[in-house]
Design an enzyme around this catalytic site. Structure first.
Site, PDB file in Angstrom:
ATOM      1  N   CYS A   1       6.066  -1.882   3.556  1.00 13.31           N
ATOM      2  CA  CYS A   1       6.066  -3.315   3.205  1.00 13.31           C
ATOM      3  C   CYS A   1       7.419  -3.784   2.676  1.00 13.31           C
ATOM      4  O   CYS A   1       7.709  -4.974   2.681  1.00 13.31           O
ATOM      5  CB  CYS A   1       4.980  -3.602   2.181  1.00 13.31           C
ATOM      6  SG  CYS A   1       3.357  -3.178   2.831  1.00 13.31           S
TER       7      CYS A   1
ATOM      8  N   HIS B   1       5.892 -10.437  -0.699  1.00 11.73           N
ATOM      9  CA  HIS B   1       5.170  -9.706   0.347  1.00 11.73           C
ATOM     10  C   HIS B   1       3.696 -10.106   0.318  1.00 11.73           C
ATOM     11  O   HIS B   1       3.075 -10.171  -0.746  1.00 11.73           O
ATOM     12  CB  HIS B   1       5.320  -8.195   0.152  1.00 11.73           C
ATOM     13  CG  HIS B   1       4.481  -7.448   1.134  1.00 11.73           C
ATOM     14  ND1 HIS B   1       4.702  -7.528   2.490  1.00 11.73           N
ATOM     15  CD2 HIS B   1       3.377  -6.695   0.973  1.00 11.73           C
ATOM     16  CE1 HIS B   1       3.785  -6.832   3.117  1.00 11.73           C
ATOM     17  NE2 HIS B   1       2.965  -6.307   2.225  1.00 11.73           N
TER      18      HIS B   1
ATOM     19  N   ASN C   1      -2.072  -8.779   5.999  1.00 13.66           N
ATOM     20  CA  ASN C   1      -0.871  -8.041   5.603  1.00 13.66           C
ATOM     21  C   ASN C   1      -0.195  -7.497   6.869  1.00 13.66           C
ATOM     22  O   ASN C   1      -0.775  -6.681   7.578  1.00 13.66           O
ATOM     23  CB  ASN C   1      -1.276  -6.891   4.673  1.00 13.66           C
ATOM     24  CG  ASN C   1      -0.085  -6.096   4.167  1.00 13.66           C
ATOM     25  OD1 ASN C   1       1.045  -6.280   4.620  1.00 13.66           O
ATOM     26  ND2 ASN C   1      -0.343  -5.200   3.237  1.00 13.66           N
TER      27      ASN C   1
HETATM   28  C1  LIG Z   1      -8.157  -3.469  -1.638  1.00  6.83           C
HETATM   29  C2  LIG Z   1      -8.530  -4.635  -2.529  1.00  6.83           C
HETATM   30  C3  LIG Z   1      -8.628  -5.912  -1.708  1.00  6.83           C
HETATM   31  C4  LIG Z   1      -9.894  -4.349  -3.160  1.00  6.83           C
HETATM   32  O1  LIG Z   1     -10.253  -5.429  -3.979  1.00  6.83           O
HETATM   33  P1  LIG Z   1     -10.964  -5.137  -5.368  1.00  6.83           P
HETATM   34  O2  LIG Z   1     -11.251  -6.457  -5.987  1.00  6.83           O
HETATM   35  O3  LIG Z   1     -10.105  -4.155  -6.119  1.00  6.83           O
HETATM   36  O4  LIG Z   1     -12.244  -4.482  -4.916  1.00  6.83           O
HETATM   37  P2  LIG Z   1     -13.136  -3.551  -5.784  1.00  6.83           P
HETATM   38  O5  LIG Z   1     -12.493  -2.208  -5.744  1.00  6.83           O
HETATM   39  O6  LIG Z   1     -13.388  -4.149  -7.113  1.00  6.83           O
HETATM   40  O7  LIG Z   1     -14.472  -3.624  -4.998  1.00  6.83           O
HETATM   41  C5  LIG Z   1     -14.754  -2.624  -4.218  1.00  6.83           C
HETATM   42  C6  LIG Z   1     -16.191  -2.822  -3.795  1.00  6.83           C
HETATM   43  O8  LIG Z   1     -16.181  -3.608  -2.635  1.00  6.83           O
HETATM   44  C7  LIG Z   1     -16.632  -2.839  -1.534  1.00  6.83           C
HETATM   45  N1  LIG Z   1     -15.790  -3.150  -0.382  1.00  6.83           N
HETATM   46  C8  LIG Z   1     -14.598  -2.620  -0.061  1.00  6.83           C
HETATM   47  N2  LIG Z   1     -14.148  -3.173   1.076  1.00  6.83           N
HETATM   48  C9  LIG Z   1     -15.083  -4.065   1.465  1.00  6.83           C
HETATM   49  C10 LIG Z   1     -15.181  -4.942   2.563  1.00  6.83           C
HETATM   50  N3  LIG Z   1     -14.218  -5.040   3.500  1.00  6.83           N
HETATM   51  N4  LIG Z   1     -16.280  -5.706   2.656  1.00  6.83           N
HETATM   52  C11 LIG Z   1     -17.259  -5.654   1.757  1.00  6.83           C
HETATM   53  N5  LIG Z   1     -17.214  -4.836   0.678  1.00  6.83           N
HETATM   54  C12 LIG Z   1     -16.132  -4.050   0.543  1.00  6.83           C
HETATM   55  C13 LIG Z   1     -16.476  -1.405  -1.973  1.00  6.83           C
HETATM   56  O9  LIG Z   1     -17.355  -0.563  -1.285  1.00  6.83           O
HETATM   57  C14 LIG Z   1     -16.802  -1.500  -3.435  1.00  6.83           C
HETATM   58  O10 LIG Z   1     -18.202  -1.599  -3.586  1.00  6.83           O
HETATM   59  P3  LIG Z   1     -18.958  -0.900  -4.847  1.00  6.83           P
HETATM   60  O11 LIG Z   1     -18.405  -1.587  -6.056  1.00  6.83           O
HETATM   61  O12 LIG Z   1     -20.382  -1.199  -4.574  1.00  6.83           O
HETATM   62  O13 LIG Z   1     -18.581   0.527  -4.770  1.00  6.83           O
HETATM   63  C15 LIG Z   1      -7.497  -4.815  -3.661  1.00  6.83           C
HETATM   64  O14 LIG Z   1      -7.585  -3.749  -4.552  1.00  6.83           O
HETATM   65  C16 LIG Z   1      -6.090  -4.897  -3.169  1.00  6.83           C
HETATM   66  O15 LIG Z   1      -5.701  -5.823  -2.458  1.00  6.83           O
HETATM   67  N6  LIG Z   1      -5.225  -3.968  -3.589  1.00  6.83           N
HETATM   68  C17 LIG Z   1      -3.831  -3.949  -3.219  1.00  6.83           C
HETATM   69  C18 LIG Z   1      -3.699  -3.733  -1.773  1.00  6.83           C
HETATM   70  C19 LIG Z   1      -2.290  -3.733  -1.327  1.00  6.83           C
HETATM   71  O16 LIG Z   1      -1.483  -4.399  -1.894  1.00  6.83           O
HETATM   72  N7  LIG Z   1      -2.058  -2.996  -0.280  1.00  6.83           N
HETATM   73  C20 LIG Z   1      -0.866  -2.948   0.444  1.00  6.83           C
HETATM   74  C21 LIG Z   1       0.333  -2.775  -0.342  1.00  6.83           C
HETATM   75  S1  LIG Z   1       1.604  -2.940   0.754  1.00  6.83           S
END
Ligand SMILES: CC(C)(COP(=O)(O)OP(=O)(O)OC[C@H]1O[C@@H](n2cnc3c(N)ncnc32)[C@H](O)[C@@H]1OP(=O)(O)O)[C@@H](O)C(=O)NCCC(=O)NCCS
Length: 356
Positions: A116, A283, A313
């Site tokens: 990224c 980003h 992304n």
């Molecule tokens: C990945 C991301 C969107 C997850 O969001 P979040 O608010 O942290 O999500 P949480 O971890 O609280 O929630 C996860 C829950 O959602 C569920 N879940 C995950 N992906 C899902 C999807 N696509 N659809 C539905 N539910 C989903 C999981 O199973 C989990 O369920 P559980 O609580 O019953 O176990 C977020 O953490 C993020 O954007 N992180 C940074 C990513 C990033 O910057 N990446 C690239 C860097 S270059």
């Protein structure tokens, strides 16, 4: 006092593959929903390349547009920097593939892989190549086809709109296992031409780049490694280890801390205040991260534009894509002071300060 020689972006271009994929389409092949994806990430849709279209070709289309926009011809380019984490092949890199595709001279090409942060690293490298006196015109490309990571089988036909027959429960369950990552990424390319200018206030003012291998595990791809024999095993494919893994929460927390700090660092180096910035191009990994960076910097939302809702992304393509749109819509007008910032796998992160 004479102004120093500067690296100036004289052209930009973008390219998108033809398949627009909404969240609802993805929800047909796995257990997810438009509501979850929008609320957690801000993403509403993304573009995917069909089979046969790779990042070298997508990057070439963006590069041709950028060269035209700069009023140049391919033979004017002196050196290529190609940033991607999804190259057509492990070897050779995308640089020579692009060189052949768009008919460049036999100029040197660098393939870089800072994920990224690829565009930021490329901008800094291009600036160094220009300031070394070796090159005058750099073509910098960021392009990705993340769709190659997606482990879907029948689901692909549904995603690309070629079929409405949803995959069976076994495939849906398999697709759901990687839903936390597969819904976040899209395919795209962006390119800029960077040229040496002997005078003028416009150009790249400062960069600050950082890496921290101590958290390399937070965002990595475990399968397909030259440490093992063979390079990739059937078991790894079956276990989904050829899809990147991500500690989403850790990356999220790191991103909202380190990107604002990198912006503060480049501003301090240049002796400008955060308030003097006209735009901060962040980003586009998650809308909540972008808003977090905006709040940390105490800037109004209008100074931190986003397009993640339309593209997801797109890793190394993100910053040139956003920059190009800001040039087109007038946000990045003449004289505007812009900070670019990114963070991604490595970890690599940083910021650049640029005067239009
Ligand atoms: C990945 C991301 C969107 C997850 O969001 P979040 O608010 O942290 O999500 P949480 O971890 O609280 O929630 C996860 C829950 O959602 C569920 N879940 C995950 N992906 C899902 C999807 N696509 N659809 C539905 N539910 C989903 C999981 O199973 C989990 O369920 P559980 O609580 O019953 O176990 C977020 O953490 C993020 O954007 N992180 C940074 C990513 C990033 O910057 N990446 C690239 C860097 S270059």
């Amino acid at each position: 006092m004479a102004l120093p020689m500067r690296s100036v972006i004289t052209g930009s271009g973008i390219a998108l593959p033809q398949h627009l994929v909404t969240n609802d389409r993805l929800a047909r092949i796995m257990d997810t929903s438009d509501e979850w994806i929008r609320t957690r990430s801000g993403i509403e849709q993304r573009y995917f390349a069909g089979p046969g279209l790779g990042s070298a070709e997508l990057g070439s289309m963006a590069a041709e547009a950028a060269i035209r926009d700069a009023g140049l011809k391919p033979e004017d380019i002196d050196v290529v920097i190609f940033a991607t984490m999804t190259p057509d092949h492990v070897l050779p890199g995308n640089g020579p593939l692009l060189q052949k595709r768009i008919g460049l001279r036999n100029v040197p090409t660098f393939d870089i892989r800072q994920q990224c942060s690829g565009f930021l690293y490329g901008l800094d490298l291009g600036d160094s190549l220009i300031k070394s006196g070796k090159f005058e015109r750099v073509l910098l490309v960021g392009a990705e086809t993340h769709s190659g990571f997606m482990p879907w089988d029948q689901g692909w036909r549904v995603v690309l709109g070629l079929s409405d027959d949803e995959p069976d429960e076994a495939e849906k369950s398999w697709n759901t296992q990687s839903r936390d990552r597969t819904v976040l990424f899209g395919d795209a390319a962006g390119a800029v031409v960077v040229e040496r200018r002997e005078q003028g206030a416009a150009g790249l003012l400062r960069t600050r780049l950082y890496s921290d291998g101590g958290v390399a595990d937070a965002l990595t791809m475990r399968g397909a490694s030259f440490k093992q024999r063979p390079f990739v095993t059937k078991e790894q494919i079956a276990a989904g280890e050829t899809i990147p893994v991500m500690n989403g929460r850790e990356v999220f927390k790191t991103a909202v801390t380190l990107m604002p700090q990198a912006v503060r660092d480049v501003c301090a180096d240049e002796g400008v205040t955060i308030e003097e910035l006209d735009l901060v191009l962040v980003h586009q990994a998650n809308l909540r991260i972008i808003e977090g960076v905006q709040k940390q910097l105490g800037l109004p939302a209008g100074k931190v534009p986003h397009n993640i809702e339309r593209y997801g992304n797109t890793t190394a393509a993100t910053l040139p894509l956003l920059f190009h749109e800001c040039r087109q819509n007038g946000l990045a007008g003449p004289g505007a002071l812009i900070a670019f910032t990114a963070l991604g796998s490595g970890l690599h992160w940083g910021a650049a300060l640029y005067r239009m």
